[in-house]
Design an enzyme around this catalytic site. Structure first.
Site, PDB file in Angstrom:
ATOM      1  N   CYS A   2       0.857  -1.174   0.000  1.00 48.27           N
ATOM      2  CA  CYS A   2       0.000   0.000   0.000  1.00 48.27           C
ATOM      3  C   CYS A   2       0.892   1.222   0.000  1.00 48.27           C
ATOM      4  O   CYS A   2       2.101   1.119   0.203  1.00 48.27           O
ATOM      5  CB  CYS A   2      -0.853   0.048   1.268  1.00 48.27           C
ATOM      6  N   GLY A  27      -1.111   0.656  -5.133  1.00 51.21           N
ATOM      7  CA  GLY A  27      -2.390   0.016  -4.842  1.00 51.21           C
ATOM      8  C   GLY A  27      -3.527   0.742  -5.497  1.00 51.21           C
ATOM      9  O   GLY A  27      -3.576   1.978  -5.468  1.00 51.21           O
ATOM     10  N   ASN A  98       1.078   0.540   5.996  1.00 45.26           N
ATOM     11  CA  ASN A  98       1.538  -0.297   4.896  1.00 45.26           C
ATOM     12  C   ASN A  98       2.274  -1.488   5.503  1.00 45.26           C
ATOM     13  O   ASN A  98       3.252  -1.301   6.224  1.00 45.26           O
ATOM     14  CB  ASN A  98       2.492   0.548   4.016  1.00 45.26           C
ATOM     15  N   GLY A  99       1.776  -2.683   5.234  1.00 37.38           N
ATOM     16  CA  GLY A  99       2.413  -3.886   5.782  1.00 37.38           C
ATOM     17  C   GLY A  99       1.364  -4.892   6.175  1.00 37.38           C
ATOM     18  O   GLY A  99       0.243  -4.875   5.651  1.00 37.38           O
ATOM     19  N   TYR A 240      10.139  -4.872  -7.608  1.00 35.48           N
ATOM     20  CA  TYR A 240       8.901  -4.571  -8.327  1.00 35.48           C
ATOM     21  C   TYR A 240       8.167  -3.316  -7.872  1.00 35.48           C
ATOM     22  O   TYR A 240       7.725  -2.526  -8.701  1.00 35.48           O
ATOM     23  CB  TYR A 240       7.963  -5.779  -8.190  1.00 35.48           C
TER      24      TYR A 240
END
Ligand code: SF4
Length: 453
Positions: A2, A27, A98-99, A240
């Protein structure tokens, strides 16, 4: 994966909207913004891209100087019916992170009891912070207390209805987070490139690091939320996720990817006429690979940028999206021995489809190259690979994969090359099964797979 953002200063909604747009690649399942308005927290959000999920900035005229935002790529909870920031139970705090917190069920039960059962780590995380906020009356203390309990990867931004802001990273620094501070503005973003795009100077927050602001950018200090553990930035960020112009732990993503391609070329003795990048995520590695091989690089595939990133899409639309995403440029490929370079091979669908397109366009030979090693293990730290069943390399040998995707040869990079290309200690869990924390893989696979819809 995210993207998160925070803004303390003039026009928070407008600036958060811009920061989220700059991080849309992290996202597009959903997006949200929470704004502190008077002594309340107002949340806007919905499913899809930022422009679809959120009201236009011009239509929001709240008098405010504080907010946080989030673009969602779902790794826990449903694919599209929920979004962050989440409000805590009593609306005293809003959190975006985020995670993944992989022990959220146990942690919430231990501290909050059975009064509410959680099927989403973000909701449990927010309520835990609120619980400690009630006890300590300090947002930074509340995050510190929560950090003692939760296990996983998190970069977070949290605001209170009283006007405090905390930005923090987990003790291993698995996910990125950068901040920008001057007398007028505090801005926080997952990626340095997002802050740079708004013309802001930035600094990465160190692992375990926290920024705490009370009411104004002039009243901020940096601190830590726990003792730092060995650095384990996610290697998949470099492979990525990051924008190529972002810096993570001092390493520019594009440069790391180029080195991955160069090192891959050094272990590859197949002769090719042309290097074709899989756009866009394979391009940096393909450039490095072509330089090292001394072979021309050309565009042989067109990627429709309006279709979205297939990897971060829900399974139901991933396949449809893939078919519409790539089309070949036959004039480049026809009659050539082609090395197609991608960043990684996850499920194998993309590689198979691209190989088929190259053959149909008249390629003489198709040699598929992955800038990263075989992806064999799941991730519970913020990437949506919840089960080994979804990974082609966990079920098949390299030779079997070559046959499945239909390439003449298939070559993966090595773990050693990956580490060398980044030049820093990293988390390699999905390649080696050595995670930052000891994990019960089967239990977590059940928890995270059954939590998906
Ligand atoms: S397991 Fe893989 S994807 Fe997950 S944090 Fe570690 S390196 Fe990243």
């Amino acid at each position: 994966m995210c993207g998160i953002a925070a803004w303390m200063g003039e026009l928070p909604y407008y600036n958060l909207y811009q920061l989220l747009l700059e991080q849309q690649h992290r996202g597009h399942d959903a997006a949200g913004i929470a704004i502190r308005y008077r002594s309340d927290l107002r949340v806007f959000g919905g499913g899809g891209y930022v422009w679809k999920a959120l009201p236009e900035p011009e239509s929001i005229s709240l008098e405010s100087k504080l907010g946080i935002g989030h673009v969602r790529y779902s790794t826990s909870g449903g694919y599209d019916e929920v979004y962050q920031p989440v409000l805590s139970n009593n609306r005293t705090i809003a959190l975006a992170f985020n995670g993944n917190i992989y022990n959220y069920v146990e942690a919430s039960k231990e501290i909050l009891g059975d009064r509410k059962s959680y099927d989403w780590d973000a909701a449990a995380f927010a309520d835990l912070i609120e619980h400690y906020y009630g006890e300590t009356r300090s947002l930074i203390e509340a995050v510190r207390e929560t950090a003692k309990l939760v296990k996983g990867a998190y970069s977070l931004v949290v605001i209170s209805s009283k006007g405090e802001l905390v930005a923090a990273r987990d003790p291993h620094g698995i996910r990125p987070l950068a901040v920008s501070i001057n007398d007028e503005v505090v801005a926080v973003a997952s990626e340095t490139a997002a802050l740079g795009a708004l013309g802001l100077n930035w600094a990465e927050l160190p692992r375990s690091g926290a920024l705490y602001c009370q009411g104004s950018p002039r009243n901020c200090y940096t601190d830590s939320i726990a003792s730092a553990k060995p650095p384990r930035p996610c290697v998949f960020e470099y492979i990525y996720f990051l924008r190529p112009d972002s810096v993570f732990e001092g390493v520019v993503a594009h440069e790391a990817r180029k080195r991955m391609g160069m090192l891959l070329a050094r272990i590859d003795d197949v002769v090719v006429d042309l290097v074709v990048p899989v756009p866009d995520s394979g391009r940096s590695a393909a450039i490095g690979y072509a330089i090292e091989k001394g072979v021309p690089l050309d565009e042989g595939l067109y990627r429709n940028r309006f279709v979205g990133r297939a990897f971060i899409s829900s399974p139901s639309i991933r396949k449809r999206r893939l078919l519409r995403k790539f089309s070949p440029i036959p004039s480049t490929i026809r009659g050539r021995r082609v090395a197609i370079v991608d960043d990684s091979i996850v499920r194998g669908d993309t590689s198979r489809w691209i190989t088929r397109l190259a053959r149909a366009s008249g390629a003489r030979e198709v040699h598929f190259r992955s800038a990263s090693p075989p992806l064999r293990y799941p991730c519970f730290f913020g990437i949506d690979i919840p089960s080994r069943d979804e990974l082609i390399a966990s079920k098949h040998s390299v030779e079997e994969i070559r046959r499945i995707i239909g390439a003449d040869t298939l070559l993966y990079n090595t773990v050693e090359n990956l580490v060398k290309a980044i030049g820093k200690p990293v988390c390699l869990g999905c390649f080696t099964s050595k995670y930052p924390y000891p994990l019960h893989l089967q239990l977590l696979e059940q928890r995270f797979v059954s939590g998906r819809r």
